[in-house]
Design an enzyme around this catalytic site. Sequence first.
Site, PDB file in Angstrom:
ATOM      1  CD  GLU A 118      -3.078  -1.020   2.176  1.00  0.00           C
ATOM      2  OE1 GLU A 118      -2.989  -0.141   3.045  1.00  0.00           O
ATOM      3  OE2 GLU A 118      -4.033  -1.812   2.116  1.00  0.00           O
ATOM      4  CE1 TYR A 127      -9.262  -5.365   5.553  1.00  0.00           C
ATOM      5  CE2 TYR A 127      -7.919  -3.997   4.114  1.00  0.00           C
ATOM      6  CZ  TYR A 127      -8.035  -5.046   5.008  1.00  0.00           C
ATOM      7  OH  TYR A 127      -6.935  -5.783   5.370  1.00  0.00           O
TER       8      TYR A 127
HETATM    9  C1  BDP Z   1      -4.378  -2.704   5.240  1.00  0.00           C
HETATM   10  C2  BDP Z   1      -2.921  -2.914   5.633  1.00  0.00           C
HETATM   11  C3  BDP Z   1      -2.764  -3.837   6.839  1.00  0.00           C
HETATM   12  C4  BDP Z   1      -3.769  -3.451   7.909  1.00  0.00           C
HETATM   13  C5  BDP Z   1      -5.168  -3.590   7.337  1.00  0.00           C
HETATM   14  C6  BDP Z   1      -6.254  -3.251   8.357  1.00  0.00           C
HETATM   15  O1  BDP Z   1      -2.176  -3.406   4.548  1.00  0.00           O
HETATM   16  O2  BDP Z   1      -1.454  -3.763   7.336  1.00  0.00           O
HETATM   17  O3  BDP Z   1      -3.616  -4.171   9.083  1.00  0.00           O
HETATM   18  O4  BDP Z   1      -5.295  -2.694   6.277  1.00  0.00           O
HETATM   19  O5  BDP Z   1      -6.656  -2.106   8.431  1.00  0.00           O
HETATM   20  O6  BDP Z   1      -4.534  -1.469   4.702  1.00  0.00           O
HETATM   21  O7  BDP Z   1      -6.658  -4.143   9.103  1.00  0.00           O
END
Ligand code: BDP
EC number: 3.2.1.31
Length: 600
Positions: A400, A453
């Site tokens: 990222e 997400y």
């Molecule tokens: C992503 C990251 C990761 C985070 C995850 C999260 O790559 O390291 O732990 O989100 O928010 O963006 O759980």
Amino acid sequence: MARGSAVAWAALGPLLWGCALGLQGGMLYPQESPSRECKKLDGLWSFRADFSDNRRRGFEEQWYRRPLWESGPTVDMPVPSSFNDISQDWRLRHFVGWVWYEREVILPERWTQDLRTRVVLRIGSAHSYAIVWVNGVDTLEHEGGYLPFEADISNLVQVGPLPSRLRITIAINNTLTPTTLPPGTIQYLTDTSKYPKGYFVQNTYFDFFNYAGLQRSVLLYTTPTTYIDDITVTTSVEQDSGLVNYQISVKGSNLFELEVRLLDAENKVVANGTGTQGQLKVPGASLWWPYLMHERPAYLYSLEIRGKGFDWPLLVKDFNLLRWLGANAFRTSHYPYAEEVLQMCDRYGIVVIDECPGVGLALPQFFNNVSLHHHMQVMEEVVRRDKNHPAVVMWSVANEPASHLESAGYYLKMVIAHTKALDPSRPVTFVSNSNYAADKGAPYVDVICLNSYYSWYHDYGHLELIQLQLATQFENWYKKYQKPIIQSEYGAETIAGFHQDPPLMFTEEYQKSLLEQYHLGLDQKRRKYVVGELIWNFADFMTEQSPTRVLGNKKGIFTRQRQPKSAAFLLRERYWKIANETRYPHSVAKSQCLENSPFT
Ligand code: BDP
């Protein structure tokens, strides 16, 4: 040297300015053999954090010149471990600056008296900048955590008939700056109505606790003075024969003969060769093949926990859980794992996307020339260390990064090109969370890895939107790049034991429903161009404190204590189902790797 200047303990990057790229020598994993001995220095070390205001007292008073206890109070510190997790002193948990480790060792006489023996000090990792003294002599410096470094210390130990007692002192600085990897910033808070004089905080831009210290083994090993310094193995298949191309670098003399023997997992010789390079042919080879590899692989990944202190029981437990799940892969998010982890992957048939610590590249100022130079050097160290593992199928140069920036595009292009030049045999990627239209790094990758997400950080609570949004994501990226895609993260924060039906966020039911929706979307594309799915995350893990983290990140399908949440059973069913539908005809193979060979 920068460590002598007033603010240098917090500004380490420029130390490497001007170094040419190109590592000297190899970094083979030390193995005992008829001509090599190892002495692990795991156990209790003396430890002292430098709490002085400028964190430089250790250098001003030259703590390395005498036993550490003579400089002031020391505490016991286990190695390997993260110093943050051991003490009841909260200041140590959040300490930023120099910490000092020390250990005395008595060497066998044959190591110190036989001048045909080379003695090497090897540090598995020291996060993040380290300086090493042996008997008070400045011996070694290294920038970057998570990777090994070593020095030939023969001339420090072979100094005459005296008792061969060694004092090893290691100063480690965990400060993250705009030019370290991962990067970070130090912020001085100057409002004296709120903060005491000199008050500062370490800002990081990633989602795990910045554990530090000697988190992997430190060891001493010997080689003869003419020795194998590096081996590079590449393999291919010709009908039913396995072809093993090898290149061996010998140092110390030009007068040597090399006899090469390739052993199988039962230590039977399956091929012979001579000389520093050649090809070994293994008729009827039983090929290394990933555990339960599917026609379209299903992937999963994990994080190290308990700080990052290497721990065998935890490692074996994790691999038992991976097998229980029917998982066949993980990404080393977000830094190279211990060498022993990769050895387990070779043995258990778990495929690895090997990621470097290029995480948290979030701000424009992190894409500068010093960082780029260092990042390339780190990739050299990763490839040098891990190139011979059959389990490693791809390099990931970053997680990222702010890849919508022009400067990031150039930066990623350079790091990816460099990595491909180092190892033309494996694909290279970075993991993106940018928009498909804006991403400037994607043109250079072989496989597109996407984190998203849906129904967690966006449209939260709206599970009914996941399939549509996921389909849009895949179609947009595929249309633009026509490259295979891995869903490299998806998941939901879940507190074990929280239940609610219909599902609400943070409950086990919500995590399950979210995964189910994702899986429906993934199945639409699985036989087309989506080649992997990696849930975030294997187990809950510790992060910095924040209002959005309840004792760390809780997106694990296992708790931090490795107990399953409901989602673990859902994934287990899915992975086994995919495996049984598409199981590769080969059985789990025995690896044939030169690493087990005693020919050194
Ligand atoms: C992503 C990251 C990761 C985070 C995850 C999260 O790559 O390291 O732990 O989100 O928010 O963006 O759980």
